[in-house]
Design an enzyme around this catalytic site. Structure first.
Site: not given
Ligand code: HSE
Length: 405
Positions: A100, A131, A200, A297
């Site tokens: 990202k 997702i 994000k 994950g």
């Molecule tokens: N470090 C990120 C989170 C990993 O905990 O959402 C997934 O993008």
């Protein structure tokens, strides 16, 4: 036969190798074509891995191998991930990524190179882990004007908040647990200070609204100032506290931000716990739609990466078309000071006087709820803008304030 090179053999990179191997049959049945991992690029050796023979250390081997048509960039960080992705696209190879940081900062340029070269740059795994969210925004909701996006976009912080509030485990212990489970970023400050969620929400806003704002140009607050006392007070008033990425159009301009928010129990985001993420979108035709699943994950994220690989192999670079977006100019971005919402203020009770609702109203204006507990008090106010909220914050002793959703 499709030949893949994986860049980075960490949590997600090794997950991609595992998914492509474990589910080889189901993937190849769908494609009527074999998918082979030809190289794995990493600085380290992995003598105990079943993939150890594929490990190489020089990116040029991949770049100069015409057999490799898909590069799966799972390195994390901006450099050399961006540089390798750009070089691969320029060499006519499609690139898929979960990164990202690269998509949020360089997505506009990389998508444009991909288009020019007739290859794909896909990043389903960059938001929401496993997702499906990028494809639904670009495909299934394409007849809508997206009006608003609210999302729990970081699995690590949601995991930390859940464990702190339901099991009373302290911050550092839960963070270590999240790191051991492979949820957290290499530098977990990006998670707990909200930057990962900022990247994000910027990606989702770019796809929904057509303009890419730099993550460094949006308001970002993480979870480090949230206290269990505040979460308990909010709970008593019927709210949960979640780290929310929020974006919407305000008079044609894009507003995007990340901050902890109080979520009423009636909002489906309020019940999302542990490492799960949830993204609530509002479209002018569809209304509200919610996307829910594991937000971080190894295998969930790898599942989304492999969906992009399958798409490219199946459609021979005529895979999903992501809408083009351009870099946002200052005039595309809404004035954050004018952002208005209800507020939850918590503050030290005055030792010398009895705090009443009437006295609280003198300080906060119209209030919706009022609660005192121990040496703290809290109010929920009528909507106020950022400037007013900041003035109140600076006037009161030991005051913390949270936005409501
Ligand atoms: N470090 C990120 C989170 C990993 O905990 O959402 C997934 O993008």
């Amino acid at each position: 036969m499709a030949k893949i090179a994986i860049l980075g053999f960490g949590v997600v990179g090794s997950g991609v190798a595992e998914v492509l191997t474990q589910n080889k049959n189901i993937i190849e049945d769908k494609l009527s074509e074999e998918v082979e991992i030809k190289y794995i690029l990493d600085l380290r050796e992995f003598p105990d891995s079943p993939f150890s023979d594929l490990v190489i250390h020089d990116f040029n081997t991949i770049l100069n191998d015409p057999e490799v048509n898909i590069v799966a960039e799972m390195m994390g960080g901006s450099h050399p991930a961006y540089d390798f992705s750009k070089a691969a696209l320029l060499a006519g190879k499609s690139v898929v990524t979960s990164n990202k940081e690269v998509v949020a900062n360089f997505g506009t340029e990389l998508l444009s190179i991909a288009k020019e070269k007739g290859v794909a740059y896909l990043f389903e795994a960059s938001v929401g882990g496993g997702i499906p969210i990028i494809r639904p925004i670009c495909n299934d909701l394409s007849s809508n004007n997206i009006r608003e996006i609210n999302g729990i976009l970081n699995g690590t912080t949601n995991y930390i908040l859940t464990k702190m509030t339901t099991e009373g485990i302290d911050f550092d212990t839960v963070l270590k647990d999240a790191q051991d489970k492979g949820y957290a970023e290499r530098n977990p400050a990006a998670d707990v200070e909200g930057l990962d969620a900022a990247r994000k929400i910027v990606i989702l806003a770019a796809l929904a609204f057509g303009k890419a704002i730099s993550p460094s140009d949006i308001h970002v607050e993480g979870i480090t100032n949230i206290t269990t006392e505040d979460v308990e007070l909010a709970g008593k008033l019927g709210y949960s506290v979640k780290l929310i990425g929020h974006s919407r159009l305000e008079g044609g301009k894009i507003l995007a931000m990340v901050s902890p928010r109080l979520i009423p129990a009636s909002n489906p985001l309020s019940s999302i716990s542990d490492v799960f993420n949830g993204i609530l979108l509002n479209g002018d035709m569809v209304g509200n739609v919610m996307f829910y699943g594991p937000g971080a994950g190894k295998l969930p994220t790898a599942s989304a990466v492999c969906a992009d690989i399958v798409d490219i192999v199946a459609h021979k670079n005529d895979s999903i078309k992501l809408p083009e977006f351009s870099l946002a100019a200052d005039t595309d971005v809404a004035d954050f000071d004018e952002y208005t919402c209800k507020r939850f203020f918590t503050f030290d009770k005055c030792a010398e006087c009895t705090l009443t609702k009437e006295k609280a109203e003198k300080c906060f204006g119209q209030i919706e709820a009022f609660i005192t507990e121990g040496n703290r008090a809290a109010v929920i106010t009528a909507p106020m803008n950022e400037k007013t909220a900041a003035e109140i914050n600076s006037r009161l002793n030991n005051c913390r304030s949270y936005r409501l959703l």
